[in-house]
Design an enzyme around this catalytic site. Structure first.
Site, PDB file in Angstrom:
ATOM      1  N   GLY A 157      50.990  42.553  72.647  1.00 20.21           N
ATOM      2  CA  GLY A 157      52.591  43.066  72.949  1.00 20.21           C
ATOM      3  C   GLY A 157      52.115  41.516  72.814  1.00 20.21           C
ATOM      4  CB  CYS A 158      50.699  38.260  71.843  1.00 26.32           C
ATOM      5  SG  CYS A 158      51.012  37.972  74.116  1.00 26.32           S
ATOM      6  CB  ALA A 159      54.524  38.687  67.418  1.00 26.05           C
TER       7      ALA A 159
END
Length: 140
Positions: A47-49
């Protein structure tokens, strides 16, 4: 690692968002590097870019252990956010962590409104992962 109290105090002296941004980057630079052997898919925060890894350690009472964390990112500003999250949660019991929302801390220092939606989502993913691990361990 810088304590949460020290971070909050330092932020209170920084009025300008540019100065706060630079301070977050400095916190990230001070964060110890995570060894490559811990940068695994199991430790990666989804969920982290940017790439973010989080390692959880527990000790003490198996029903409510003290939890400490290691973390790292491939992006400077995100490393700083990781440092603040680790300062917020490391060294607390699982039940304390499950009850503590780091977004309250980020709101208090005026950080949330200055993050891009991608960074805010990544931050939320990191906080949710830590709190979920704490909830699981608090009832183990």
């Amino acid at each position: 690692m810088t304590s949460l109290e020290q971070i909050l105090e330092d932020f209170s002296f920084l009025d300008d968002w540019e100065d706060r941004y630079r301070y977050v980057i400095e916190l990230g630079k001070a964060l110890p590097d995570l060894p490559d052997d811990k940068k695994t898919s199991a430790n990666k925060v989804m969920g982290c870019a940017s790439q973010v890894w989080l390692v959880t350690h527990t000790e003490g009472d198996p029903d409510n252990p003290v939890m400490t964390f290691e973390g790292d990112s491939d992006a400077h500003i995100v490393r700083g956010l990781v440092a603040i999250v680790l300062a917020t949660y490391s060294g607390k019991t699982a039940s304390e962590i499950a009850a503590l929302d780091a977004f309250d801390v980020f709101s208090k220092i005026g950080l949330v409104e200055h993050l891009s939606s991608q960074r805010a989502n990544g931050l939320r993913s990191m906080v949710n992962r830590i709190r979920e691990e704490a909830r699981v361990r608090a009832v183990a």
